[in-house]
Design a protein around this motif. Structure first.
Motif, PDB file in Angstrom:
ATOM      1  N   ALA A 277       7.305  13.894  -4.416  1.00  0.00           N
ATOM      2  CA  ALA A 277       6.512  12.949  -4.352  1.00  0.00           C
ATOM      3  C   ALA A 277       7.270  11.454  -4.206  1.00  0.00           C
ATOM      4  N   GLY A 278       6.698  10.772  -3.171  1.00  0.00           N
ATOM      5  CA  GLY A 278       7.338   9.391  -3.077  1.00  0.00           C
ATOM      6  C   GLY A 278       6.764   8.500  -3.773  1.00  0.00           C
ATOM      7  N   THR A 279       7.180   7.241  -3.938  1.00  0.00           N
ATOM      8  CA  THR A 279       6.504   6.249  -4.576  1.00  0.00           C
ATOM      9  C   THR A 279       5.900   5.203  -3.647  1.00  0.00           C
ATOM     10  N   PRO A 280       4.653   4.913  -3.855  1.00  0.00           N
ATOM     11  CA  PRO A 280       3.892   4.212  -3.085  1.00  0.00           C
ATOM     12  C   PRO A 280       4.680   2.670  -2.736  1.00  0.00           C
TER      13      PRO A 280
ATOM     14  N   ASP B 210       4.150   5.854   1.263  1.00  0.00           N
ATOM     15  CA  ASP B 210       5.329   6.176   0.186  1.00  0.00           C
ATOM     16  C   ASP B 210       6.632   6.037   0.745  1.00  0.00           C
ATOM     17  N   SER B 211       7.536   6.281  -0.253  1.00  0.00           N
ATOM     18  CA  SER B 211       8.767   5.887   0.142  1.00  0.00           C
ATOM     19  C   SER B 211       9.556   6.777   1.112  1.00  0.00           C
TER      20      SER B 211
ATOM     21  N   VAL C 265      -2.100   4.634   2.110  1.00  0.00           N
ATOM     22  CA  VAL C 265      -0.948   4.324   1.323  1.00  0.00           C
ATOM     23  C   VAL C 265       0.268   5.032   2.040  1.00  0.00           C
TER      24      VAL C 265
ATOM     25  N   GLU D 239       2.370   8.614   5.524  1.00  0.00           N
ATOM     26  CA  GLU D 239       0.867   7.850   5.189  1.00  0.00           C
ATOM     27  C   GLU D 239      -0.095   8.824   4.999  1.00  0.00           C
TER      28      GLU D 239
ATOM     29  N   SER E 163       0.361  -0.435   1.198  1.00  0.00           N
ATOM     30  CA  SER E 163      -0.853   0.152   1.049  1.00  0.00           C
ATOM     31  C   SER E 163      -1.833  -0.868   2.430  1.00  0.00           C
TER      32      SER E 163
END
Length: 649
Positions: free
Chosen positions: A68-71, A374-375, A372, A379, A74
């Motif tokens: 999972a990526g970091t947001p 992420d890294s 959102v 989207e 947004s």
């Protein structure tokens, strides 16, 4: 980590002698012991077992890959529906409609009552500010003319020993103060549509050359007073005397959806927030144009992780904030809320992000089209959270009635409320308590306003408004004295149970009706103090004169065979049915029985001072009801016999 090494065992039958090998016969900790001259080894915090550290990291799922990526970005939009109407009392059909302004806190709009007229000292100080303005920037003739035409007289209190502040301000002010309330009422009648004073009051006789300067100075003073003080004529339709609380509604209009009404049915503690309101349907005039719906488009906001005091560190070997320690929270088996908060703060606090957004207060908002990035550049659309079991309860959501216009999901109300209002000392404080031994409820007046408007202790005054008969018995007389009723302090007001039908219902219920305590005193003939009166008779006549001077709340109802019947009413305003009329035996306030619980209640009136969102200072006089301190005992008994010495004392 601890370890234990046992002693070695030697077979004596096979050896001619014994060899004692070195052994460890105590517990050791696997940690550094900085016994050297410097602290380098201790600060390194080296471990003898790195595998133990890896095992602990594995237990905390630090090696688990979530892919999972970091947001990092947004995009979302917010739609707002303004709340523009206020209905004091909650009855939409009969209540007057007041405009809701962002610059006025709802607390001040709802709680406001006459402040200048009900506080003589504040009234005089507002007039003193006008005198300072005149002294700074003339004309000099205006000051004397205003003092003459709008003089405020502070009368001396009927009992100076009980009302020391009233006597002090009576001596200080005398007849030199200005009645600011009377002057402001006269000036408001002479203002035009733009708020400027067009003429001087007829009572002000000034030379013609001073008229222009006087109008400018009086206009500036009136604007200062209107900006500072929030007050309205009494009665306040929002105040419910039978429940000792406020009730009102707010209205929001919209073209696309039915009209929305926000009810605050039990506003008691002086502080409002979004959770104080319930959503209902509002019936409005279709010809009234609704306010426009505002659209707030937000782009490229960077989410930041949530941080709070006491949050666990993200990694090992970091110093944490010692001011809050959630690990030390003690909770019993029934403290579910406390355990949930501690578990959330310790285990799930680092899973949340914050997206800052500034919105205007006084509107209902709903987030739309939330996305959102992420890294990894992916989207994703973020939808409102829902309970997995399908229950409708959600955090930060208005409670909606059966007649609400559609589901109120994902709608947040930002009311224009006061932020950290400063509350003054209580001008009036009332305790509502139950007395199980006497099978009564009581309204105990702890503090009331004196002659100057400053609070006085009602208990000290009540001690001076009571006198018991002194008996002197000869030898051989009976030692027991019959008492019709025991003594109850004058500031204890009884609340008697009565039967009444609740409005809109057909079932008879028990209510509490305010009554009065009667005192019976012999009236000597003559009542005036005579030169031959002894000390006891002189003190008794002075006591009767004190009762007659406090006719504002002590009423002599009858005189039978030389016995005067005195009825003691409440001195404060909270227990009066009509606060603007003189108290009488026909004034009888009725309270809902459930508003006096076993824990009791504390009702108080006090000044409130706060800053509005636009930075303006706001002052008003409001009321609040808080939880009491339990039951009370008045010691009231009927038909008792006591020893004559106890009766005399």
């Amino acid at each position: 980590m601890k370890m234990h090494v046992a002693k070695s065992v030697v077979d004596f039958s096979a050896l001619d002698y014994v060899v004692l090998e070195p052994s460890i016969s105590t517990y050791n900790r696997i940690e550094t012991l900085p016994t050297g001259p410097d602290l380098d080894a201790g600060l390194q915090a080296s471990l003898a077992d790195p595998l133990w550290l890896l095992a602990r990291q594995w237990q905390f799922n630090e090696f688990q890959g979530e892919d999972a990526g970091t947001p990092i970005d947004s995009r979302f939009a917010v739609r707002g529906r303004p709340v523009s109407a206020c209905f004091p009392g909650g009855d939409i059909a009969t209540a007057p409609q007041l405009p809701v302004a962002v610059s006025t806190p709802i607390e001040a709009l709802i709680e406001q009552e006459p402040a200048l007229a009900r506080h003589p000292r504040f009234n005089a100080e507002a007039g003193l500010h006008l005198q300072r303005m005149i002294a700074h920037d003339g004309p000099a003739s205006l000051g004397e003319a205003v003092r003459t035409a709008f003089a405020l007289t502070l009368p001396a209190p009927p009992d100076p020993d009980s009302d020391a502040p009233g006597l002090l301000w009576h001596v200080v002010w005398g007849t030199r103060a200005i009645d600011a309330a009377k002057l402001a009422a006269a000036l408001r009648l002479l203002r035009d549509a733009s708020g400027n004073i067009t003429a001087l009051p007829p009572a002000l006789a000034l030379p013609a050359p001073d008229h222009a300067a006087a109008l400018a100075r009086l206009g500036a003073w009136l604007r200062w007073l209107d900006d500072l003080v929030m007050e309205a004529p009494w009665p306040n339709p929002s105040w419910q005397p039978d429940r000792m609380e406020y009730r009102f509604s707010l209205g929001a209009f919209n073209d696309a959806t039915p009209s929305l009404r926000l009810d605050a049915g039990e506003y008691v503690d002086g502080r409002l927030d979004w959770s104080s309101f319930d959503a209902r349907t509002l019936t409005r005039d279709p010809e009234t144009p609704p306010p426009a719906t505002t659209q707030h488009a937000v782009e490229r906001r960077h989410p930041t992780p949530v941080r709070y005091p006491g949050m666990p560190a993200d990694r090992y070997w970091e110093f944490e904030d010692a001011r809050v320690n959630f690990a030390a929270v003690e909770a019993g088996p029934a403290d579910l809320t406390r355990m949930m908060i501690a578990e959330f703060a310790l285990a799930f606090g680092n899973d949340w992000f914050v997206v800052p957004l500034e919105l205007e207060v006084g509107a209902l908002y709903q987030v739309e089209d939330f996305k959102v990035v992420d890294s990894f550049g992916i989207e994703a659309a973020v939808h409102p959270s829902r309970n997995s079991d399908g229950t409708p309860w959600r955090m930060y959501e208005l409670s909606a009635g059966t007649d609400a216009p559609g589901p109120m999901t994902d709608v947040l109300f930002l009311p224009p409320v006061a932020d950290r209002a400063l509350e003054g000392a209580p001008l009036e404080q009332l305790l509502l308590v139950r007395d199980e031994m006497a099978n009564l409820a009581w309204g105990i007046e702890k503090k009331v306003q004196g002659a100057s408007g400053e609070p006085i202790e009602r208990g000290l005054e009540a001690a001076r408004l009571a006198m018991r008969q002194q008996l002197t018995l000869e030898t051989g007389d009976p030692q027991l004295v019959y008492r019709l009723a025991t003594h109850v302090p004058a500031h204890w007001i009884p609340l008697l149970p009565v039967r009444k039908v609740r409005p809109g219902a057909s079932v008879t219920e028990i209510w509490l009706q305010r009554a009065g305590l009667k005192r019976f005193y012999a009236l000597p003939d003559p009542l005036a103090i005579q030169p031959g009166d002894d000390a006891r008779l002189r003190a008794y006549k002075q006591f009767l004169a004190l009762l007659d001077s406090n006719d504002a709340f002590i009423q002599q109802t009858a005189t039978t065979e030389g016995i005067g019947v005195y009825l003691f009413h409440p001195r404060g305003r909270l227990l009066l049915e009509d606060e603007e009329q003189p108290v009488s035996d026909t004034d009888s306030l009725i309270l809902c029985e459930e508003e006096v619980p076993r824990a009791g209640a504390v009702v108080r009136r006090a000044f409130q001072y706060a800053r509005t969102p636009d930075g303006r200072a706001c002052l008003w006089l409001g009321r609040a009801k808080l939880t009491g301190r339990g039951e009370a005992s008045s010691g009231l008994k009927f038909d008792t016999a006591a020893h004559w010495q106890a009766f005399a004392n």
